[in-house]
Scaffold this motif. Sequence first.
Motif, PDB file in Angstrom:
ATOM      1  N   GLU A  87       0.674  -1.251  -0.005  1.00  0.00           N
ATOM      2  CA  GLU A  87      -0.307   0.108  -0.081  1.00  0.00           C
ATOM      3  C   GLU A  87       1.146   1.363   0.137  1.00  0.00           C
ATOM      4  OE1 GLU A  87      -3.085  -0.327   3.264  1.00  0.00           O
ATOM      5  OE2 GLU A  87      -3.601  -2.146   2.932  1.00  0.00           O
ATOM      6  N   LEU A  88       1.060   2.119  -0.761  1.00  0.00           N
ATOM      7  CA  LEU A  88       1.289   2.943  -1.437  1.00  0.00           C
ATOM      8  C   LEU A  88       1.050   4.352  -0.826  1.00  0.00           C
ATOM      9  CD1 LEU A  88       2.697   2.585  -4.885  1.00  0.00           C
ATOM     10  CD2 LEU A  88       4.055   1.732  -2.108  1.00  0.00           C
ATOM     11  N   PRO A  89       1.253   5.948  -0.200  1.00  0.00           N
ATOM     12  CA  PRO A  89       0.757   7.487  -0.328  1.00  0.00           C
ATOM     13  C   PRO A  89      -0.328   7.261  -1.667  1.00  0.00           C
ATOM     14  CG  PRO A  89       3.236   6.958  -0.062  1.00  0.00           C
ATOM     15  CD  PRO A  89       2.693   5.756  -0.645  1.00  0.00           C
ATOM     16  N   SER A 106      -1.924   1.010  -4.433  1.00  0.00           N
ATOM     17  CA  SER A 106      -1.163  -0.219  -4.072  1.00  0.00           C
ATOM     18  C   SER A 106      -0.458  -1.228  -5.060  1.00  0.00           C
ATOM     19  CB  SER A 106      -2.504  -1.467  -3.311  1.00  0.00           C
ATOM     20  OG  SER A 106      -3.807  -1.377  -4.053  1.00  0.00           O
ATOM     21  N   VAL A 107      -0.046  -1.883  -5.270  1.00  0.00           N
ATOM     22  CA  VAL A 107       0.620  -2.465  -5.795  1.00  0.00           C
ATOM     23  C   VAL A 107       0.870  -3.991  -5.266  1.00  0.00           C
ATOM     24  CG1 VAL A 107       3.205  -3.463  -7.210  1.00  0.00           C
ATOM     25  CG2 VAL A 107       2.601  -1.269  -6.630  1.00  0.00           C
ATOM     26  N   VAL A 108       0.072  -5.083  -6.292  1.00  0.00           N
ATOM     27  CA  VAL A 108      -0.005  -6.685  -5.956  1.00  0.00           C
ATOM     28  C   VAL A 108       0.794  -7.440  -6.566  1.00  0.00           C
ATOM     29  CG1 VAL A 108      -2.047  -7.882  -5.364  1.00  0.00           C
ATOM     30  CG2 VAL A 108      -2.152  -5.880  -4.766  1.00  0.00           C
ATOM     31  N   GLY A 109       1.289  -8.655  -5.895  1.00  0.00           N
ATOM     32  CA  GLY A 109       1.895  -9.625  -7.320  1.00  0.00           C
ATOM     33  C   GLY A 109       2.734  -9.824  -6.170  1.00  0.00           C
ATOM     34  N   GLN A 163       7.381  -6.278 -13.341  1.00  0.00           N
ATOM     35  CA  GLN A 163       8.103  -6.156 -11.860  1.00  0.00           C
ATOM     36  C   GLN A 163       8.069  -4.649 -11.907  1.00  0.00           C
ATOM     37  OE1 GLN A 163      11.708  -8.117 -12.167  1.00  0.00           O
ATOM     38  NE2 GLN A 163      10.670 -10.790 -12.429  1.00  0.00           N
ATOM     39  N   GLU A 164       8.029  -4.719 -10.611  1.00  0.00           N
ATOM     40  CA  GLU A 164       8.097  -3.469 -10.164  1.00  0.00           C
ATOM     41  C   GLU A 164       8.737  -2.798  -8.449  1.00  0.00           C
ATOM     42  OE1 GLU A 164       5.021   0.620  -8.619  1.00  0.00           O
ATOM     43  OE2 GLU A 164       3.792  -0.893 -10.323  1.00  0.00           O
ATOM     44  N   PRO A 165       9.460  -2.168  -8.981  1.00  0.00           N
ATOM     45  CA  PRO A 165      10.383  -2.705  -7.434  1.00  0.00           C
ATOM     46  C   PRO A 165       9.820  -1.126  -6.574  1.00  0.00           C
ATOM     47  CG  PRO A 165      11.539  -0.592  -8.479  1.00  0.00           C
ATOM     48  CD  PRO A 165      10.342  -1.672  -9.193  1.00  0.00           C
ATOM     49  N   VAL A 166       9.691  -1.582  -5.310  1.00  0.00           N
ATOM     50  CA  VAL A 166       8.925   0.187  -4.206  1.00  0.00           C
ATOM     51  C   VAL A 166       9.940  -0.243  -2.925  1.00  0.00           C
ATOM     52  CG1 VAL A 166       6.945  -0.538  -4.620  1.00  0.00           C
ATOM     53  CG2 VAL A 166       7.563  -2.698  -2.985  1.00  0.00           C
ATOM     54  N   GLY A 167      10.443   0.852  -2.798  1.00  0.00           N
ATOM     55  CA  GLY A 167      11.379   1.324  -1.024  1.00  0.00           C
ATOM     56  C   GLY A 167      10.434   1.422  -0.449  1.00  0.00           C
ATOM     57  N   VAL A 198       5.980   2.902   1.075  1.00  0.00           N
ATOM     58  CA  VAL A 198       5.843   1.910   1.300  1.00  0.00           C
ATOM     59  C   VAL A 198       4.319   2.096   3.031  1.00  0.00           C
ATOM     60  CG1 VAL A 198       5.081  -0.780   2.128  1.00  0.00           C
ATOM     61  CG2 VAL A 198       6.507   0.062   0.069  1.00  0.00           C
ATOM     62  N   VAL A 199       3.367   2.304   2.777  1.00  0.00           N
ATOM     63  CA  VAL A 199       2.739   2.748   4.411  1.00  0.00           C
ATOM     64  C   VAL A 199       2.520   1.601   5.597  1.00  0.00           C
ATOM     65  CG1 VAL A 199       0.256   3.588   4.772  1.00  0.00           C
ATOM     66  CG2 VAL A 199       1.638   5.077   3.033  1.00  0.00           C
TER      67      VAL A 199
END
Length: 297
Positions: A254-256, A260-263, A283-287, A291-292
């Motif tokens: 869950e992002l600001p 959201s990114v699901v996978g 392929q999505e990188p999240v820092g 991330v909330v």
Amino acid sequence: MNTPPGAEGNPPDGPREPRSSRWSDLGRPPLDVAALRRALVREGSLWTRVEVVPRTGSTNSDLVALAAEGMAEEGAVLVAEEQTSGRGRLDRQWTAPARSGLFFSVLLKPTDVPVSRWGWLPLLAGVAVATGLSRAAGVDTALKWPNDLLVTVGGEERKAGGILAERAGSDGVVMGVGINVSLKKDELPVPQAGSLALAGAVNTDRDPLLRGVLRSLEEWYGRWRAAGGDPATSGLQETYAAGCATLGRVVRAELPGNRSVVGEAVAVDGDGRLVIATEEGVQEPVGAGDVVHLRPA
């Protein structure tokens, strides 16, 4: 029981400690600061100073302030027997009874490592804490990306610790660590939490646990610095991935902005970001800073 700093105890014929004394819980004795200093503060060691305070709001806030005032150097360790305003990521609260866990912060100044690689420090601390506790407490541990320590209680993964990194001036980072050691079921802040004791640890003596964690942190920090902060060359990236329970699972980041990114979490990249493979084939990188919440999908 070790006599706490600043206390000489009662004379043999004098009055006994009142039942309400904070030192009357023999199952949770205070840390032995003198023994910790002898074991950790030595020539050639990373650790330059070890202080133990009975109670404070947040060891991280205190150590950041000391660093700002020029009153703390790299390798300073500040431990609290009790924290009243302990914080996790996004200012989430962390509370526990006095002397039921390890609540400490350390000051690191990796000035010989590019700042772009400092984002690996919380993950490095996670590897060091998990490794140190596995050895000293004899309990299996895992990491939830980016900075939660997991143990297994009754066949269920539970959070037993967390790590918080904060900048301290232009050249330092304060790493805060909170670990539930001897908490009983009715003392847990939330039912989903855990502790080393509930996970069946063979040792819940906080003195050797703290020494083990700090020695492991010194080892990993030295290896990472010697590699110029390179997570692959130092072995940090591979070791983190091997102990990360998040990888291989379907998650929702869950992002600001209600995004959201699901996978499936498939990797931790060279910048310490979690790589999520979505159903769309991306392929999505999240820092960690973006991330909330990270939850099972």
